[in-house]
Design an enzyme around this catalytic site. Structure first.
Site: not given
Length: 219
Positions: A10, A8
């Protein structure tokens, strides 16, 4: 065969959550919707339009689809302004070295982010060349916790899902990884990420050896 690793963005590679919060907070204030840091936690791992609908539902005002599109664009423009000065050193400690080592050891590396600004952020951090494939919200029809984005990356990397390892900081993201039939590493609080196969406090705690051991343990 080494596992492919799907990150991922963020909260895993860089902390853009604060910038998202500032942009969402400004928008929420403009439509008289209550919004604070606790409310912001509910948006982790959720795409822009789903986040917007969550916020406007807390306002007494009602908006057409066209008005929602304008609000979403306003938020995104504000967010892009905030991150325009992002520098390579803003990457989380250890992440660049981890990406370099994974590639050195023959791993394919992908990114599964619901942010439509993912490519822009990677460019700012100067790590685009270390990621083999990027899937963002524009690449998928269903957002996390649906597994579509992780399955999309796995397919693009040419790796069966069960030979991938996903890394996430949001509960919805962990659920998406598990639903894709991949082992999950959670970055953050074990109270929030208890469903992950392994939880670490920060991305710099992750090593290739740890990833390889997890991939082997769930075969």
């Amino acid at each position: 065969m080494q596992p492919s690793v799907i990150f991922d963005l963020d909260g895993v590679i860089i902390d853009t959550a604060h910038y998202h919060y500032l942009a969402w907070k400004a928008l929420a204030d403009s439509i008289d919707a209550p919004f604070d840091l606790e409310a912001n936690e509910a948006l982790k791992g959720i795409d822009r339009m789903a986040s917007l609908r969550w916020i406007v539902a807390r306002s007494d005002r009602r908006f057409s689809e066209d008005e929602l599109a304008v609000l979403a664009e306003r938020k995104n423009h504000h967010y892009q302004t905030l991150i325009a000065d992002m520098q390579p050193e803003d990457i989380f400690p250890g992440v660049r070295d981890l990406l370099l080592e994974l590639r050195r050891q023959g791993c394919r590396v992908g990114l599964a982010s619901v942010s439509k600004n993912a490519a822009f952020v990677l460019d700012k951090l100067q790590i685009t060349h270390l990621i083999d494939y990027v899937a963002d919200a524009a690449s998928i029809a269903r957002t996390k916790p649906d597994p579509e984005i992780f399955l999309t990356v796995a397919k693009a990397l040419g790796t069966p899902p069960e030979h991938c390892v996903g890394i996430e900081d949001a509960a919805a993201g962990v659920e998406a990884i598990l639903a894709a039939n991949m082992p999950a590493i959670g970055v953050g609080s074990i109270d929030i990420l208890s469903r992950a196969n392994l939880v670490v406090a920060s991305t710099q705690d992750i090593t290739p050896r740890m990833i390889f051991a997890l991939a082997e343990s769930v075969k």
